[in-house]
Design an enzyme around this catalytic site. Structure first.
Site, PDB file in Angstrom:
ATOM      1  N   SER A 123       0.909   8.899   7.879  1.00 14.70           N
ATOM      2  CA  SER A 123       2.108   7.874   7.723  1.00 14.70           C
ATOM      3  C   SER A 123       3.253   8.346   8.211  1.00 14.70           C
ATOM      4  O   SER A 123       3.795   9.508   8.202  1.00 14.70           O
ATOM      5  CB  SER A 123       2.067   7.920   6.369  1.00 14.70           C
ATOM      6  OG  SER A 123       3.346   7.219   5.864  1.00 14.70           O
ATOM      7  N   GLU A 125       5.980   8.028   6.522  1.00 16.47           N
ATOM      8  CA  GLU A 125       6.601   8.813   5.211  1.00 16.47           C
ATOM      9  C   GLU A 125       6.694  10.210   5.535  1.00 16.47           C
ATOM     10  O   GLU A 125       7.314  10.830   4.628  1.00 16.47           O
ATOM     11  CB  GLU A 125       5.822   8.557   4.040  1.00 16.47           C
ATOM     12  CG  GLU A 125       5.999   6.821   3.607  1.00 16.47           C
ATOM     13  CD  GLU A 125       7.449   6.834   3.004  1.00 16.47           C
ATOM     14  OE1 GLU A 125       8.052   7.601   2.380  1.00 16.47           O
ATOM     15  OE2 GLU A 125       8.097   5.604   3.251  1.00 16.47           O
ATOM     16  N   TYR A 147       3.836  11.594  -2.269  1.00 19.66           N
ATOM     17  CA  TYR A 147       2.776  10.990  -1.351  1.00 19.66           C
ATOM     18  C   TYR A 147       3.270  11.538   0.212  1.00 19.66           C
ATOM     19  O   TYR A 147       2.071  11.889   0.793  1.00 19.66           O
ATOM     20  CB  TYR A 147       3.122   9.314  -1.319  1.00 19.66           C
ATOM     21  CG  TYR A 147       2.417   8.547  -0.133  1.00 19.66           C
ATOM     22  CD1 TYR A 147       1.143   8.218  -0.206  1.00 19.66           C
ATOM     23  CD2 TYR A 147       3.227   8.374   0.855  1.00 19.66           C
ATOM     24  CE1 TYR A 147       0.608   7.334   0.703  1.00 19.66           C
ATOM     25  CE2 TYR A 147       2.832   7.411   2.026  1.00 19.66           C
ATOM     26  CZ  TYR A 147       1.340   7.246   1.901  1.00 19.66           C
ATOM     27  OH  TYR A 147       0.733   6.592   2.925  1.00 19.66           O
TER      28      TYR A 147
HETATM   29  P1  NDP Z   1      -4.199   0.256  -0.054  1.00 21.64           P
HETATM   30  O1  NDP Z   1      -3.649   0.812  -1.057  1.00 21.64           O
HETATM   31  O2  NDP Z   1      -4.235  -1.203   0.356  1.00 21.64           O
HETATM   32  O3  NDP Z   1      -5.864   0.624  -0.092  1.00 21.64           O
HETATM   33  C1  NDP Z   1      -6.109   2.085  -0.479  1.00 21.64           C
HETATM   34  C2  NDP Z   1      -7.626   1.979  -0.337  1.00 21.64           C
HETATM   35  O4  NDP Z   1      -8.044   3.380  -0.831  1.00 21.64           O
HETATM   36  C3  NDP Z   1      -8.223   1.144  -1.518  1.00 21.64           C
HETATM   37  O5  NDP Z   1      -9.553   0.619  -0.644  1.00 21.64           O
HETATM   38  C4  NDP Z   1      -8.658   2.110  -2.555  1.00 21.64           C
HETATM   39  O6  NDP Z   1      -9.704   1.641  -3.444  1.00 21.64           O
HETATM   40  C5  NDP Z   1      -9.097   3.363  -1.908  1.00 21.64           C
HETATM   41  N1  NDP Z   1      -8.996   4.492  -2.687  1.00 21.64           N
HETATM   42  C6  NDP Z   1      -8.232   4.937  -3.550  1.00 21.64           C
HETATM   43  N2  NDP Z   1      -8.492   6.194  -4.088  1.00 21.64           N
HETATM   44  C7  NDP Z   1      -9.763   6.553  -3.763  1.00 21.64           C
HETATM   45  C8  NDP Z   1     -10.765   7.529  -3.816  1.00 21.64           C
HETATM   46  N3  NDP Z   1     -10.290   8.387  -4.826  1.00 21.64           N
HETATM   47  N4  NDP Z   1     -11.994   7.344  -3.337  1.00 21.64           N
HETATM   48  C9  NDP Z   1     -12.235   6.307  -2.564  1.00 21.64           C
HETATM   49  N5  NDP Z   1     -11.341   5.408  -2.155  1.00 21.64           N
HETATM   50  C10 NDP Z   1     -10.229   5.438  -2.940  1.00 21.64           C
HETATM   51  O7  NDP Z   1      -3.735   0.884   1.526  1.00 21.64           O
HETATM   52  P2  NDP Z   1      -3.554   0.418   3.114  1.00 21.64           P
HETATM   53  O8  NDP Z   1      -4.604  -0.166   3.242  1.00 21.64           O
HETATM   54  O9  NDP Z   1      -2.167  -0.266   3.114  1.00 21.64           O
HETATM   55  O10 NDP Z   1      -3.217   1.590   3.687  1.00 21.64           O
HETATM   56  C11 NDP Z   1      -4.580   2.431   4.512  1.00 21.64           C
HETATM   57  C12 NDP Z   1      -4.301   3.986   4.523  1.00 21.64           C
HETATM   58  O11 NDP Z   1      -3.033   3.899   5.467  1.00 21.64           O
HETATM   59  C13 NDP Z   1      -3.846   4.814   3.268  1.00 21.64           C
HETATM   60  O12 NDP Z   1      -4.202   6.061   3.598  1.00 21.64           O
HETATM   61  C14 NDP Z   1      -2.190   4.681   3.442  1.00 21.64           C
HETATM   62  O13 NDP Z   1      -1.737   5.757   2.792  1.00 21.64           O
HETATM   63  C15 NDP Z   1      -2.023   4.673   4.680  1.00 21.64           C
HETATM   64  N6  NDP Z   1      -0.704   4.015   5.477  1.00 21.64           N
HETATM   65  C16 NDP Z   1      -0.489   2.969   5.382  1.00 21.64           C
HETATM   66  C17 NDP Z   1       0.525   2.288   5.768  1.00 21.64           C
HETATM   67  C18 NDP Z   1       0.977   0.889   5.533  1.00 21.64           C
HETATM   68  O14 NDP Z   1       2.190   0.586   5.771  1.00 21.64           O
HETATM   69  N7  NDP Z   1       0.138  -0.109   4.986  1.00 21.64           N
HETATM   70  C19 NDP Z   1       1.569   3.091   6.567  1.00 21.64           C
HETATM   71  C20 NDP Z   1       1.201   4.425   6.850  1.00 21.64           C
HETATM   72  C21 NDP Z   1      -0.260   4.824   6.433  1.00 21.64           C
HETATM   73  P3  NDP Z   1      -9.605   0.616  -4.720  1.00 21.64           P
HETATM   74  O15 NDP Z   1      -9.798  -0.613  -4.230  1.00 21.64           O
HETATM   75  O16 NDP Z   1     -10.902   1.133  -5.213  1.00 21.64           O
HETATM   76  O17 NDP Z   1      -8.229   1.189  -5.220  1.00 21.64           O
HETATM   77  P1  GDP Z   2       7.045   2.636   1.655  1.00 25.75           P
HETATM   78  O1  GDP Z   2       7.872   2.622   2.970  1.00 25.75           O
HETATM   79  O2  GDP Z   2       5.784   3.218   1.914  1.00 25.75           O
HETATM   80  O3  GDP Z   2       7.737   3.284   0.408  1.00 25.75           O
HETATM   81  O4  GDP Z   2       7.025   1.054   1.377  1.00 25.75           O
HETATM   82  P2  GDP Z   2       7.471  -0.023   0.201  1.00 25.75           P
HETATM   83  O5  GDP Z   2       7.362  -1.212   0.665  1.00 25.75           O
HETATM   84  O6  GDP Z   2       7.113   0.525  -1.267  1.00 25.75           O
HETATM   85  O7  GDP Z   2       9.060   0.321   0.111  1.00 25.75           O
HETATM   86  C1  GDP Z   2       9.915   0.240   1.405  1.00 25.75           C
HETATM   87  C2  GDP Z   2      11.324   0.435   1.044  1.00 25.75           C
HETATM   88  O8  GDP Z   2      11.637  -0.682   0.054  1.00 25.75           O
HETATM   89  C3  GDP Z   2      11.680   1.617   0.283  1.00 25.75           C
HETATM   90  O9  GDP Z   2      12.875   2.425   0.764  1.00 25.75           O
HETATM   91  C4  GDP Z   2      12.240   1.173  -1.154  1.00 25.75           C
HETATM   92  O10 GDP Z   2      13.037   2.081  -1.813  1.00 25.75           O
HETATM   93  C5  GDP Z   2      12.574  -0.171  -0.949  1.00 25.75           C
HETATM   94  N1  GDP Z   2      12.608  -1.025  -1.889  1.00 25.75           N
HETATM   95  C6  GDP Z   2      13.741  -1.740  -2.548  1.00 25.75           C
HETATM   96  N2  GDP Z   2      13.344  -2.427  -3.407  1.00 25.75           N
HETATM   97  C7  GDP Z   2      11.924  -2.351  -3.813  1.00 25.75           C
HETATM   98  C8  GDP Z   2      11.038  -2.949  -4.765  1.00 25.75           C
HETATM   99  O11 GDP Z   2      11.250  -3.492  -5.469  1.00 25.75           O
HETATM  100  N3  GDP Z   2       9.536  -2.646  -4.494  1.00 25.75           N
HETATM  101  C9  GDP Z   2       9.362  -1.493  -3.404  1.00 25.75           C
HETATM  102  N4  GDP Z   2       7.910  -1.278  -3.271  1.00 25.75           N
HETATM  103  N5  GDP Z   2       9.985  -0.940  -2.547  1.00 25.75           N
HETATM  104  C10 GDP Z   2      11.536  -1.216  -2.711  1.00 25.75           C
END
Ligand code: NDP
Ligand code: GDP
Length: 321
Positions: A123, A125, A147
């Site tokens: 990520s 992040e 995270y």
């Molecule tokens: P989501 O939060 O939508 O999905 C996370 C998934 O992980 C869910 O299916 C959840 O299952 C599963 N999960 C959590 N804990 C466990 C566990 N202990 N064992 C098995 N499965 C588990 O995330 P995204 O789809 O948005 O992101 C996918 C990946 O990409 C993540 O690793 C995220 O950190 C990373 N990422 C995402 C970005 C974004 O902008 N979306 C940017 C960069 C990286 P359940 O449904 O049971 O909760």
């Molecule tokens: P992140 O980049 O993975 O932390 O994705 P988020 O969508 O959670 O947050 C993106 C940015 O939006 C961060 O800098 C947050 O501080 C900012 N932000 C401002 N207000 C909010 C809020 O109400 N919820 C979330 N999730 N983020 C917020």
């Protein structure tokens, strides 16, 4: 038929990746963890085309059993505790899943079949308090949340298993990506849902935290393609995946409220509850390596993405209303 396992298949990216791999002719398996109420809403439309297997990144035995039972060509490790604010509330749990969970999967692959190709969901992040602008694969990491710290561990353990054991393990450093399937707590989805509900009279205001941070944000459907492309290369590697543009949270509000003819300043209320202990102020990625080597480019622009999400949330709010 190639066989792929997706951890995190019930999440945003997992569901788009499953759609994509089915389209490529894969036999798709998804790992799901046990819960008292199942939530398969994101994969409901393909549930008869995929196989769900029970397992958890916290449980090494379950990972080994799954890999022993089926012969996978590719494993996409998308599962994580993925919400940044939760990582301050549950830092140890976040480390167990998002960091050590990667090692558990890599260990399972190493012991069952070293030929399996592995994708790790890293990520932007990890860049946190950025050391340079834009960020590339060579930019040093400076994570700003538990995270981000966990993802740095996941990234380096992937590199380490590649170098120690010769695994075909790649790490995709993906910048923010979102969609109509995004969790409701993430900022752009929270905004587009708020816009729709305010427009239809279901809510009066939208409470947000810091409006200054800037994010490089794309469409999840574009980003899962890059994951697959990485595993089709003859050699494993790490890639930044980003649009190269950045937008503040304020701009996201302007754009989303603007689509329904409202002035965001009349509805957005700043709420200290959403301010983070440490912030990531500016993310903007340079994806030229992914463009050059993988031939990857995003197809959906920022305005098109916001429009798609507002339209989807308007339809949902209409049903609710
Ligand atoms: P989501 O939060 O939508 O999905 C996370 C998934 O992980 C869910 O299916 C959840 O299952 C599963 N999960 C959590 N804990 C466990 C566990 N202990 N064992 C098995 N499965 C588990 O995330 P995204 O789809 O948005 O992101 C996918 C990946 O990409 C993540 O690793 C995220 O950190 C990373 N990422 C995402 C970005 C974004 O902008 N979306 C940017 C960069 C990286 P359940 O449904 O049971 O909760
Ligand atoms: P992140 O980049 O993975 O932390 O994705 P988020 O969508 O959670 O947050 C993106 C940015 O939006 C961060 O800098 C947050 O501080 C900012 N932000 C401002 N207000 C909010 C809020 O109400 N919820 C979330 N999730 N983020 C917020």
């Amino acid at each position: 038929m190639p066989q792929a396992l997706i951890t995190g298949i019930t999440g945003q990216d997992g569901s788009y990746l499953a759609d994509f791999l089915l389209g490529q002719g894969y036999n798709v398996f998804g790992m799901v963890r046990r819960s008292s109420t199942v939530n398969f809403s994101r994969i409901q439309h393909i549930q008869d085309k995929i196989t769900l297997l029970s397992g958890d990144l916290l449980d090494l035995g379950s990972l080994i059993s799954i890999l022993q039972e089926y012969e996978f060509d590719e494993v996409y490790n998308l599962a994580a505790q993925s919400f940044v604010p939760t990582s301050w509330e549950q830092p140890v749990f976040t480390g167990e899943v998002t960091a050590l969970g990667v090692t558990r999967m890599l260990e399972a692959i190493r012991s069952v079949d070293k030929g399996i190709r592995f994708y790790q969901a890293s990520s932007s992040e990890m860049f946190g308090k950025v050391r340079e602008v834009p960020q590339t694969e060579r930019t040093p990491f400076y994570p700003r949340s538990p995270y981000g710290v966990a993802k740095v561990y996941g990234h380096w353990i992937t590199v380490n298993y590649r170098e120690s054991y010769g695994l075909h393990a790649s790490s995709g450093i993906l910048f923010n990506h979102t969609s109509p399937r995004r969790g409701l707590e993430f900022v752009l989805r929270k905004i587009t849902r708020g816009v729709a509900r305010i427009k239809l009279g279901l809510e009066k205001e939208l409470r947000l935290g810091n409006l200054d941070p800037q994010r490089d944000i794309g469409y999840a459907g574009d980003y899962v393609r890059a994951m697959w492309m990485m595993l089709q290369q003859s050699a494993p590697d790490d890639y930044v995946v980003a649009t190269g543009e950045t937008h503040s949270i304020r701009e996201m509000c302007e754009q989303a409220f603007g689509f329904v003819g409202l002035d965001w300043q009349e509805f957005v209320v700043q709420d200290a509850r959403f301010i983070r202990p440490a912030e990531v102020d500016l993310l903007v990625g340079d994806a030229s390596k992914a463009r050059r080597t993988l031939g990857w480019a995003p197809a959906v622009s920022f305005p098109a993405l916001v429009q798609m999400m507002v339209d989807n949330d308007l339809a949902l709010a209409q049903q609710e209303g």
